[in-house]
Design an enzyme around this catalytic site. Structure first.
Site, PDB file in Angstrom:
ATOM      1  N   GLY A 208       0.840  -1.204   0.000  1.00 44.73           N
ATOM      2  CA  GLY A 208       0.000   0.000   0.000  1.00 44.73           C
ATOM      3  C   GLY A 208       0.860   1.232   0.000  1.00 44.73           C
ATOM      4  N   ASN A 209       0.285   2.365   0.331  1.00 49.76           N
ATOM      5  CA  ASN A 209       1.068   3.604   0.431  1.00 49.76           C
ATOM      6  C   ASN A 209       0.428   4.524   1.463  1.00 49.76           C
ATOM      7  OD1 ASN A 209      -0.863   5.447  -1.007  1.00 49.76           O
ATOM      8  ND2 ASN A 209      -0.503   3.909  -2.617  1.00 49.76           N
ATOM      9  N   HIS A 210       1.057   5.687   1.689  1.00 54.19           N
ATOM     10  CA  HIS A 210       0.639   6.562   2.792  1.00 54.19           C
ATOM     11  C   HIS A 210      -0.540   7.473   2.456  1.00 54.19           C
ATOM     12  CE1 HIS A 210       3.926   5.407   5.321  1.00 54.19           C
ATOM     13  NE2 HIS A 210       4.827   5.721   4.395  1.00 54.19           N
ATOM     14  N   SER A 211      -1.129   7.353   1.271  1.00 55.41           N
ATOM     15  CA  SER A 211      -2.204   8.290   0.905  1.00 55.41           C
ATOM     16  C   SER A 211      -3.366   8.203   1.899  1.00 55.41           C
ATOM     17  CB  SER A 211      -2.703   7.969  -0.504  1.00 55.41           C
ATOM     18  OG  SER A 211      -3.860   8.718  -0.761  1.00 55.41           O
ATOM     19  N   ALA A 276      -3.771   7.422  -5.162  1.00 51.92           N
ATOM     20  CA  ALA A 276      -2.388   6.923  -5.249  1.00 51.92           C
ATOM     21  C   ALA A 276      -2.494   5.426  -5.491  1.00 51.92           C
ATOM     22  CB  ALA A 276      -1.655   7.226  -3.948  1.00 51.92           C
TER      23      ALA A 276
END
Ligand code: CTP
Length: 400
Positions: A208-211, A276
């Site tokens: 995943g990512n920090h969005s 994102a």
């Protein structure tokens, strides 16, 4: 339509003033900040206490509040208002409004207001039919004031005829429809993506990512505020839409986001892809939790579909496509490359090297680059204000 709007409700001396209580309730329920201003005569028909309790604000009827010695500034009130509604509007007040007479706080607020003015007349049938009332209403129309017409029925005099103030529900329906019809994006369908995507590795882990989704949700809210029908396709996010009209579709993976976009893209006038999206997903998802072993762990991944590029490749001539570029280096050139490769109308660039910009913050700093490579750099702002800048650009391009 009235969510967060500042509404001044002017109440005149008429038996219909009893209906103002319900109107205040409906306005508050719709999310408006309501400030009631009564003519001195109106206070004989309904108590200020009733209206202040319902509006959750003190009611003004004089230039001064004797108890506190405070001046009720009519200019400030007039400028504060996003909407001024005068309901009931008596024949007397209509005559004063049409002729610029200022003998009480309400007429002073009316003359100071720069916002749209609505008035709902209430009077007996002969007063309503009098040529002088007709002439005054015609004058008010020339000022751009909008009448919510009275109905026909039994009047306070016992007579039957026209002059009865529109019911509070009718006033609300008229107001919301009229405000909506004047918004720049009314009738436009907009697709917005927001948040991250999660690509499962096994039942407990994901790529995943920090969005946080904050920027995309702010854009969706602003577009809805401007009258658009908004479909928000969101990856996992704790954000909540402030605008009730935003239709939210929750997805987890890039593949699900792509599918939801494909299903809603064809008749969309505008697409704003702020999600994102993960560029890679594991080739296989382990059915059970992967156990720790000696040595490292290699996860084989495959590329996800670039949703924005897919939309750009399939774009119709009248569709507007907006993308984002989050960069850490060589920012402008990378953004221009994405703009061209994905066939965008404009790209919103944010750089992680700008303090206060990017993931999870409440602020953002953007640069907009359009098809002609015109570049506009904005100051660091709240994400809500950044959303306004982006949406303003969309409105400008659609109106062109
Ligand atoms: N995007 C998308 N689908 C993907 C990847 C990105 O729709 N699979 C969209 C994003 O929503 C954003 C834009 O493409 O509007 C740019 O995303 P970004 O991650 O900055 O760029 P990429 O094209 O993925 O390129 P790179 O990761 O190499 O910078």
């Amino acid at each position: 339509m009235l969510e967060g709007k500042n509404v001044v409700l002017g109440v005149c001396g008429s038996i219909a003033a009893y209906k103002s209580a319900l109107l205040v309730r409906l306005l508050v329920k719709a999310g408006a900040n309501v400030q009631v201003v009564m003519t001195p005569d109106a206070t004989n028909f309904i108590t200020p206490l009733t209206l202040s309790t319902l509006s959750k604000n003190p009611v003004f009827s004089e230039y001064f509040t004797p108890e506190t010695g405070e001046w009720n500034n009519h200019v400030e009130l007039g400028l504060w208002a996003d909407v001024l509604i005068i309901a009931p509007a008596s024949a007397n007040t209509l005559a004063k409004m049409a002729n610029g007479l200022v003998d009480n706080l309400l007429t002073a607020v009316y003359l100071s207001a720069k916002c749209p003015v609505y008035f709902a007349p209430a009077m007996d049938l002969d007063m309503w039919k009098h040529p002088s009332t007709t002439a005054n209403i015609e004058t008010l129309h020339t000022f751009g004031n909008i009448m919510i017409a009275p109905g026909t029925g039994e009047l306070a005099s016992g007579l039957y005829g026209e002059g009865r103030m529109a019911e509070p529900e009718e006033i609300m329906a008229f107001l919301t429809a009229d405000i909506k019809n004047k918004l720049p994006l009314v009738g436009k369908k907009v697709l917005v993506t927001a948040g991250p995507t999660y690509e499962a590795i096994d039942p407990v882990r994901f790529i995943g990512n920090h969005s946080s989704g904050k920027m995309g949700f702010a854009i969706a809210d602003e577009l809805a505020r401007l009258g658009a029908d908004v479909i928000l396709i969101s990856g996992p996010s704790a954000q909540v839409s402030k605008q009730r009209s935003v239709k939210r579709i929750d997805v987890t993976t890039a593949a699900e986001m792509l599918k939801a976009c494909q299903q809603n893209y064809t008749d969309a006038n505008v697409c704003v892809m702020s999600a994102a999206v993960a560029d890679y997903a594991p080739v296989t998802i382990a059915p059970q939790k992967i156990k720790k072993q000696d040595g490292g762990l290699t996860i084989e991944t495959k590329k996800t579909t670039d949703i924005l590029k897919f939309l750009g490749d399939n774009k119709q001539a009248d569709q507007l496509l907006v993308g984002f570029a989050l960069e850490t280096n060589n920012e402008e050139q990378n953004a221009i490359d994405k703009l061209k490769k994905k066939n965008l109308d404009f790209i919103v660039l944010n750089s992680l090297s700008d303090a206060g910009a990017g993931f999870k913050t409440d602020t953002n700093k953007i640069t907009i680059i359009d098809r002609d490579l015109q570049t506009t750099t904005f100051a660091l702002k709240s994400k809500e204000d950044v959303a306004k800048d982006i949406c303003q650009r969309i409105v400008t391009l659609l109106i062109k």
